[in-house]
Design an enzyme around this catalytic site. Structure first.
Site: not given
Ligand SMILES: Nc1ncnc2c1ncn2[C@@H]1O[C@H](COP(=O)(O)OP(=O)(O)O)[C@@H](O)[C@H]1O
Ligand SMILES: [Mg+2]
Length: 170
Positions: A46, A133, A95, A22
């Site tokens: 979440k 993460s 990514r 990030h």
């Protein structure tokens, strides 16, 4: 959009926690845009490791010397938030191929909702290509080293959390 000075980007995400991937995207974005707002999504569905406030605080520490980088939180539709920020661009990180389908779907849906807001997908340094993460949390929970994968302040907070017994380690 004509009256304001400079290009504004919003970089939305969960950032639970902020990783060096990030950070790499934010640094690259801050070269391209006059203002880049790291916008942490408040997502009650979440169950995050860190509260939104904690995530904001850590991100602010990392970018305290960079006036072009702002940190905020938002709820609801991203395009509504971007409009409020007077943003021209949504920045997202890409990514691998695995990110592509989801990011493409989001970008095209956001364009449908707000045709003049452009999404810019940015690639991190190769060394962060496999960093997420989720992986950071897994490795940390299993006792592995996350040095170099997250900013120091994040590593310290993960350790504090673990020591205070707030979170279970596997
Ligand atoms: N290591 C990384 N390198 C580059 N981009 C990344 C990396 N990790 C996450 N991102 C990107 O940062 C954005 C925010 O990611 P994340 O915090 O997981 O939130 P979200 O829940 O929106 O996926 C996404 O566009 C994601 O693809
Ligand atoms: Mg993600």
């Amino acid at each position: 959009m004509a009256s304001k000075a400079g290009r504004v980007a919003v970089y939305p995400g969960t950032f639970d926690p902020l990783t060096n991937g990030h950070v790499d995207i934010i640094r690259r974005g801050s070269v391209l845009f006059d203002r880049i707002v790291v916008a942490i999504l408040v997502n009650p569905e979440k169950s995050p490791l860190f509260t939104v406030e904690e995530r904001m605080e850590m991100t602010k520490v990392v970018f305290e010397d960079q006036p072009g980088v702002e940190v905020d939180m938002f709820q609801g539709l991203l395009v509504d938030y971007a409009l409020k920020q007077d943003a021209d661009v949504i920045v997202r990180g890409l990514r691998a191929i695995s990110d592509f389908e989801y990011e493409m779907e989001m970008a095209l849906m956001n364009r449908r909702l707000s045709p003049t807001l452009e999404t810019v997908l940015m690639m991190p340094a190769e060394s962060y290509t496999y960093l997420s993460s989720r992986l950071v949390k897994e490795i940390f929970a299993l006792g592995g080293s996350i040095r170099g994968l997250v900013p120091d302040v994040v590593e310290a907070r993960l350790e504090e959390n673990a020591n205070s017994g707030q979170h279970h380690r596997a």
